[in-house]
Every structure is written in C-alpha cells, then in structure tokens.
Design an enzyme around this catalytic site. Structure first.
Site, mmCIF file in Angstrom:
data_model
loop_
_atom_site.group_PDB
_atom_site.id
_atom_site.type_symbol
_atom_site.label_atom_id
_atom_site.label_comp_id
_atom_site.label_asym_id
_atom_site.label_seq_id
_atom_site.Cartn_x
_atom_site.Cartn_y
_atom_site.Cartn_z
ATOM 1 N N ARG A 154 2.501 11.618 -10.290
ATOM 2 C CA ARG A 154 1.466 12.614 -10.593
ATOM 3 C C ARG A 154 2.016 14.033 -10.523
ATOM 4 N NH1 ARG A 154 -1.760 9.196 -6.975
ATOM 5 N NH2 ARG A 154 -3.181 7.918 -8.236
ATOM 6 N N VAL B 205 16.421 -5.660 -1.279
ATOM 7 C CA VAL B 205 17.429 -4.647 -0.944
ATOM 8 C C VAL B 205 18.090 -5.079 0.356
ATOM 9 C CG1 VAL B 205 17.846 -2.231 -0.385
ATOM 10 C CG2 VAL B 205 16.148 -2.841 -2.137
ATOM 11 N N CYS C 261 -5.915 -6.868 3.953
ATOM 12 C CA CYS C 261 -7.083 -6.998 4.821
ATOM 13 C C CYS C 261 -8.132 -7.937 4.238
ATOM 14 C CB CYS C 261 -7.696 -5.624 5.073
ATOM 15 S SG CYS C 261 -6.582 -4.469 5.896
ATOM 16 N N SER D 234 0.925 -4.365 -4.315
ATOM 17 C CA SER D 234 -0.303 -3.575 -4.208
ATOM 18 C C SER D 234 -1.537 -4.425 -3.921
ATOM 19 C CB SER D 234 -0.522 -2.789 -5.505
ATOM 20 O OG SER D 234 -1.519 -1.797 -5.352
ATOM 21 N N ALA E 213 0.814 -1.221 0.000
ATOM 22 C CA ALA E 213 0.000 0.000 0.000
ATOM 23 C C ALA E 213 0.844 1.267 0.000
ATOM 24 C CB ALA E 213 -0.941 -0.012 1.200
ATOM 25 N N ALA E 214 1.790 1.359 0.932
ATOM 26 C CA ALA E 214 2.544 2.610 1.084
ATOM 27 C C ALA E 214 3.511 2.837 -0.062
ATOM 28 C CB ALA E 214 3.287 2.591 2.422
#
Length: 562
Positions: free
Chosen positions: A24, A83, A45, A41, A13-14
């Site tokens: 954007r 990473v 939940c 992504s 999500a983040a």
C-alpha cells in the site's frame, strides 16, 4: 536504483499484513513471502468451530489464496517453501522447495520473520499415536473432524484448558461427544485470577464436562491404528491413588504454544526474556535488516512497560502492519498491549484485559480489588448478571486490569475498560464516561459506571473493600473481625458467610449497639450495593474500620465452592 526487495517468512496473520501494508505504501518494492505450509492467511481462532460444525466449510477460514494476493497486491506467496538458513552478512536466505527437495538461495534487502508458533506436544508415551491431534492449522481441524465423523467417535480427551482447549471442549460437547478435560494447573483458564477462573470450572462441569484439575497426562494408550485412552495422575485422577485411565476416541493436545525462534537464533537475533524475539517498537530485531512480527515476537505491556508475550491474532495483524509501514518509510509504532482477550465457554463469555490481581501484586502495586456483579441490561428485558473483577492502584487510582464473565454484554464492557486502561484512566473517570444507554442494551448506570463508582469510593472515599480471600486469610491468622449480614432473613436462609451476624439494613441503626465499634467490621449483602449502604451507616455512627465484602455473598459462595 534497484527496487527494494522485501522477503517475509511466514504467511498467516502477521506475514500477510506486512506484505499488504508495504505494498500500500509503495508500488516499486519486490515482495516475496515464503510459507512452508500449504495454507495462508487463515483464521486460526476459528478452527475449533469447524471441528464442532458451527463453521460448515473449512474454506470459510481460508478466504485468501496466493493467487488472490498476487492479483490484489502483486505479492508473490510461495507455499511449500521452507526457509532453512539466513546469511545476515550477505543478506541471503536458503529456501527448500518441499515438493521437489530442491534448495535455492534468494536475496533480500529487508527480511521479516513471521514464523509464528508451534504447539507444545506433551512428552508422554503414545503421543504419536493416530487419533492424537494438535490444533494449529486448517489441515489439523479438517483431520480432527474427519477422524470423528469417519470413526463415529463418542469420547474425547482434551489436554489443556487454555483458549484452544476450552473452545475445543465446548465444540466437541456440542457435537455430542463425552468430553474430559485434563489440566495440570489448579483451574481452567489459569491466566485469570483463581476466584474468576473457578467460575469457568463450574461452567464446564455444569455442561457435563469431566474436568480433571491439578492432574497430568502420563501416557496415551491404544493400538497401532488409534489412541483409545489416556492415563492421568493427580488429585482429580479418579482412581483410589489419584491415577486412572480415561477412555478416548480422539485426543486433543492443547497445552500451549512456543515461538518458532530457530531462524532468529541462527541469524543471531536476540531472544527476549519471554522466549520470543526481542524487537523495538517497529519490529526491528538486534540484527540489521532483520525484523520480527506476530506471535514469534515480544511485545511490551502498556501498564508495566515490561516485555510480554501474549500470542493473539489481533496483535499479530497490528505488528505486521506496523513493520510493513516502517520498512517502507512510514511512521507507525507499536504502542504495547494489554493482553485483552475473550473466549466463549458454553453459555459464558470469559474476558480479561490488563493486569490480574496476582500480576499487579507481583509488579509491586498496592491494589484495590472490586468484584462488581450487575446485569448487562435491565432484568425486565432479560438482563443477566455478569461479574467484573477490576484491579486498581491505591496510590494513584489508576485502573490496572479487569476480568469479566457473564452470558452477554461482556465484550462491550471489557473493550470499554481496555480503552480506559490504554489512556491511563483513574477509576473515578469511569463514572463520567458518556456511555450509550437504552434498556435494550444497558442499565442507566452501566456496570462500567458502577465499577468506577465503587473503586473510587474505596480508594478516594471512605468505602474500602475486602475480597473473600483476604477476609478468610485474616480470620485464619487470628484477627477478630465482625461480619455483618445486612440482607433480609429470606436471603440469609438461602446461604450466608460463615461466622456472620444478621442485622438487616432497616434495623442496623437501632441495633448497631450489638456490635463492637472498635473491631474491624465487614458488611455484606447479595452483590455489594446494600452492603455498601450498611457500611455507610456504621461509618457515620463512628465505626472507623468498616469494609464492604467485594461482590457480596454471591462472590463469597463462588469463592468458597472453588
């Protein structure tokens, strides 16, 4: 001038929110996202609902692919890449391609750690047996569902009764499995106050979930091919000495999560008091050009202003967007959280926002507490009661937090209350909210209105409240308190507060002489409204210390049966 190079570690999500917002804001930045897993992504939940079958296809929870992000945002997402090191001085990272074993370096101008959390695995023998699962990724959910279906599993043990544990228990029960939930603390949903979480306990048991509270898993037994049982120990263990073995065809470990801070520690970023990465209001860490967002980062509480860590997807999306904006010159800042959450437990919605009573008292507030039991809409249109526990500061009248449980309408009320807390509302403000009314959706005086009215009367007026816990504590300490039941004889015959006297409201004025006006007096009815009417009668007759029992007899019975 070289284009800005943004590297993001983590793509749920983040991380994807960082990349999308940055793009954007600018077309010139080079944006690369490294993800050591294979899925991006996804809706974490939603995973229990795939296990249970409410979601038929796992693809519904993974709607975005690296190719989609490349086409939509010109963002390079490289899955299967871990990473493993950061050189903050040189602004480089070392990346391991998990498919080939190759390690290479990449440079960055701005590095964002969106490394999320990992499930806590109980350190008990047998936890590594086949058939023991955590629930974090779509792959986990797919493996659990396949295990159950391929082996015809009929019994499940869920370890932990937080959000994921409760959702998994519900969904496994819906599949027809017999479910045992083992919780080390005294109640399920222990983030709530005990008098509210006890209602969650009751709902689990009402649906035949074998709930073992204050009980720990001491081992998992089985064959090399599969777990077959769980050994537990504690008051609810089940054996003569509190220890027992519980049969299990599948074991779900849902005891919690911890932030993945290894990279942050390695780069020298400060770890906050919560154990997550300390950041400012746009996500900067203590190391230049290194940011942290989502579940791995601390937030701060809107009420207390203190650091807090509540890993929720809503906060992760928000903080990712804010950091992506700040990195590319925007002005967004994080404004803090209330930890607002909601979970379905069989027929109940269980929600909370802001501080619990225990948290508010620990923070030093002098609290007023209300248990408000009201239908979500008129009963003639099928309205069903919910209980709202609201906590306010006596000194200022400020609403500090709320918890709500009920079959319907809970989400609407908790969101209204969260909004009120966010903007610093006094409890009196709740009554004046111009909320939508139609008998198909609400009552003319909404449960939110009643919450404000009762708390305002308790704090600013002459209608103080007393909780069942406080009443019992004071009586056990030897204080002489007269408790007056103002209900009808028919209601009293069903259940009552121990040690109470019966003076129905329509007789209270004439029979008030049977009471001692110098004693502390507590009135009660079924839910609280008639108790307040009796409280007003006695106060107007010269009784100086008259309390109304918060939530009435219904709340008393729920509390005493906990």
């Amino acid at each position: 001038m070289n284009p800005l190079k943004i590297v993001v570690v983590g793509s749920v999500a983040a991380g994807t929110s960082v990349a999308a917002k940055a793009r954007r804001n600018t077309e010139t930045a080079r944006i690369t996202v490294y993800e050591r897993g294979t899925e991006i992504s996804y809706s974490g939940c939603g995973l229990p609902y795939y296990v249970g079958g409410d979601v038929e296809q796992i693809s519904a929870l993974t709607p975005r692919s690296p190719a989609w992000f490349k086409a939509r945002y010109d963002v390079d997402i490289r899955t299967g890449h871990d990473v493993v090191a950061v050189d903050a001085g040189a602004r480089t990272i070392s990346v391991k391609n998990l498919a080939t074993g190759e390690t290479f370096e990449d440079a960055y101008d701005e590095l964002v750690l969106a490394t999320g959390v990992s499930p806590v695995v109980p350190p008990v023998p047998g936890v590594d047996l086949p058939g023991v699962f955590t629930v974090r990724t779509p792959s986990d959910a797919a493996a659990i569902r396949a295990w159950i279906e391929d082996r015809g599993v009929t019994r499940a043990v869920v370890v932990g009764a937080g959000y994921i544990g409760l959702e998994m228990a519900e969904q496994l029960a819906h599949r027809g499995l017999g479910v045992t939930v083992v919780e080390a603390l005294d109640h399920a949903m222990a983030r709530m106050d005990p008098d509210m979480s006890a209602r969650v306990d009751a709902e689990l048991r009402r649906h035949d979930v074998d709930l073992r509270l204050a009980t720990r898993v001491t081992g998992i037994t089985g064959t090399p091919d599969a777990a077959t049982g769980v050994t537990v120990e504690g008051p609810d263990g089940g054996g003569p000495d509190g220890a027992a073995s519980v049969d299990a065809g599948v074991v779900i470990a849902a005891v919690g999560v911890r932030p993945n801070v290894d990279l942050a520690r390695q780069v020298g970023a400060r770890i906050g008091q919560t154990g997550a990465i300390a950041v400012d209001r746009v996500g900067r860490t203590s190391v230049d050009h290194v940011w942290a967002v989502g579940d791995v980062a601390e937030s701060f509480h809107l009420v207390t202003g203190q650091p807090t860590w509540v890993p929720l997807g809503s906060t992760a999306n928000k903080t990712g967007r804010i950091a992506g904006d700040a990195i590319t010159g925007g002005r967004l800042e994080h404004r803090g959280i209330l930890g607002t959450s909601i979970v379905r437990v069989f027929d109940l919605a269980v929600a909370q926002t802001g501080l619990t009573q225990a948290q508010a008292e620990a923070a030093g507030y002098d609290v007023e507490v209300l248990h408000n039991i009201k239908p979500d809409r008129p009963e003639y249109l099928g309205g069903k009661s919910m209980v709202i526990k609201a906590v306010a500061d006596r000194g200022t009248g400020r609403l500090l937090g709320a918890q709500a449980i009920g079959p319907s309408g809970v989400d609407k009320r908790i969101d209204v209350l969260a909004t009120a807390i966010t903007f610093g509302a006094d409890v009196a403000d709740l009554f004046h909210l111009d909320l939508a009314y139609s008998p198909t959706y609400a009552t003319t005086k909404d449960p939110v209105h009643y919450t404000g009215m009762a708390l305002d009367g308790a704090i600013h007026g002459h209608a103080p409240l007393i909780t069942p816990a406080e009443l019992e504590t004071r009586r056990k300490a030897g204080e002489k308190i007269q408790v007056v039941d103002v209900r009808s004889a028919k209601d009293r015959a069903k259940s009552l507060v121990a040690g109470s006297v019966h003076l129905p409201l329509d007789q209270l004025r004439e029979r008030s002489g049977e009471l001692d006006p110098t004693l502390v007096t507590v009135t009660y009815c079924n839910k609280g409204v008639t108790g307040n009417a009796g409280q007003n009668v006695l106060r107007n007759l010269g009784f100086e210390r008259v309390y109304n029992l918060s939530g009435g007899n219904q709340n008393w019975q729920a509390w005493t049966s906990a």
